[in-house]
Write a protein that holds these residues in place. Structure first.
Motif, mmCIF file in Angstrom:
data_model
loop_
_atom_site.group_PDB
_atom_site.id
_atom_site.type_symbol
_atom_site.label_atom_id
_atom_site.label_comp_id
_atom_site.label_asym_id
_atom_site.label_seq_id
_atom_site.Cartn_x
_atom_site.Cartn_y
_atom_site.Cartn_z
ATOM 1 N N UNK A 75 0.843 -1.203 0.000
ATOM 2 C CA UNK A 75 0.000 0.000 0.000
ATOM 3 C C UNK A 75 0.871 1.244 0.000
ATOM 4 N N UNK A 76 0.656 2.104 -0.977
ATOM 5 C CA UNK A 76 1.416 3.349 -1.098
ATOM 6 C C UNK A 76 0.460 4.519 -0.893
ATOM 7 N N UNK A 77 0.763 5.337 0.079
ATOM 8 C CA UNK A 77 -0.068 6.505 0.368
ATOM 9 C C UNK A 77 0.763 7.768 0.155
ATOM 10 N N UNK A 78 0.235 8.694 -0.628
ATOM 11 C CA UNK A 78 0.989 9.908 -0.928
ATOM 12 C C UNK A 78 0.023 11.061 -1.187
ATOM 13 N N UNK A 79 0.455 12.257 -0.788
ATOM 14 C CA UNK A 79 -0.285 13.480 -1.107
ATOM 15 C C UNK A 79 0.444 14.170 -2.243
ATOM 16 N N UNK A 80 -0.261 14.383 -3.351
ATOM 17 C CA UNK A 80 0.315 15.050 -4.517
ATOM 18 C C UNK A 80 -0.583 16.250 -4.857
ATOM 19 N N UNK A 81 0.010 17.417 -4.873
ATOM 20 C CA UNK A 81 -0.755 18.649 -5.150
ATOM 21 C C UNK A 81 -1.985 18.767 -4.251
ATOM 22 N N UNK A 82 -1.779 18.510 -2.971
ATOM 23 C CA UNK A 82 -2.783 18.603 -1.901
ATOM 24 C C UNK A 82 -3.846 17.504 -1.938
ATOM 25 N N UNK A 83 -3.764 16.587 -2.902
ATOM 26 C CA UNK A 83 -4.749 15.505 -2.981
ATOM 27 C C UNK A 83 -4.141 14.198 -2.471
#
Length: 278
Positions: A75-83
């Protein structure tokens, strides 16, 4: 009620993919064990091409251990451009091997053969960033055991010797090791990368072999030609299909996306998520 329904749908999707196995033929009862295959390709005077053809035939005929057929979730969790994004992908728990659960052999290959096997099994090879993530989330983190460099490091006897070293590590873990656990630290990875392309001669790109604590022994390296396969190389297969925020997605499409590639790649977009076979 909507939240509960969405949770049930996501769990159903996840469990459905978890229940899948690599798309391979069923192993024949009389297929070679790892020891038998190791002896066969050691005792015969094979060049690299002939050896890889024999490996290909074994994999094509389904001669890999059962514990490698069942994928494990990452599982990869990331915030990109506030999303916020959650990406679930599925990988084989250890490196490609030939044989049965009780007698198998880790089998290094050239990137061309690794790509043929990936094509056969509807999988991809990992990126650098994904290799890091796999190590981070692995249940079993082994101490790397390098063998001093020599002309023999690309030969089957050294493949076998290193295999035995890794097996001894696993045996020493006793009951804390369960076959099929997500395992890392035992091999470097053949990775997909933009560094595959743009060189005067075709290349293999390798990375990984993390030490305890997470630092990789091998930085991203593309100075070997694509005919190089030594004892330290491993083939990790990643399902082509993942789930992004609960929706089915092709990982190759994510790698080409100008924004979402960050979920899988720290070297920018990767437009060719494969090795050339010619």
């Amino acid at each position: 009620m909507k939240k509960i329904s969405l949770l049930i749908i996501c769990l159903t999707i996840t469990l459905g993919v978890l229940a899948q196995e690599l798309k391979l033929k069923k192993r024949k009862p009389d297929a070679l064990t790892g020891s038998q295959f190791s002896k066969l390709i050691s005792d015969t005077n094979l060049n690299l091409s002939a050896r890889e053809e024999m490996i290909w035939q074994e994999v094509k005929n389904g001669n890999i251990p059962m514990f490698l057929r069942k994928t494990k979730p990452i599982e990869i969790n990331k915030v990109i451009n506030t999303k916020s994004y959650q990406l679930i992908i599925y990988i084989i728990p250890d490196y490609l091997s030939i044989g049965i659960d009780t007698d198998y052999l880790y089998i290094p290959t050239t990137p061309m053969l690794a790509q043929r096997i990936a094509n056969l099994t509807h999988t991809l090879l990992p990126t650098k960033s994904l290799v890091d993530e796999i190590y981070l989330q692995s249940t079993i983190k082994l101490e790397p055991q390098p063998i001093p460099p020599s002309k023999a490091m690309t030969t089957v006897p050294v493949f076998r010797a290193h295999h035995e070293m890794v097996l001894k590590q696993l045996q020493l873990l006793g009951n804390s090791y369960e076959q099929g656990s997500l395992t890392a630290g035992n091999k470097k990875d053949i990775i997909i990368s933009n560094k595959i392309y743009g060189e005067p001669t075709p290349r293999v790109v390798i990375y990984g072999w993390h030490k305890p604590g997470g630092k990789a022994i091998q930085p991203v390296y593309n100075k070997h030609t694509n005919t190089w396969a030594d004892y330290s190389h491993g083939v990790r297969l990643v399902s082509k299909i993942g789930y992004l925020n609960g929706k089915k997605v092709k990982l190759a499409d994510l790698l080409k996306d100008p924004v979402l590639h960050e979920l899988l790649s720290d070297e920018g977009m990767i437009r060719e998520a494969k090795y050339p076979l010619d």
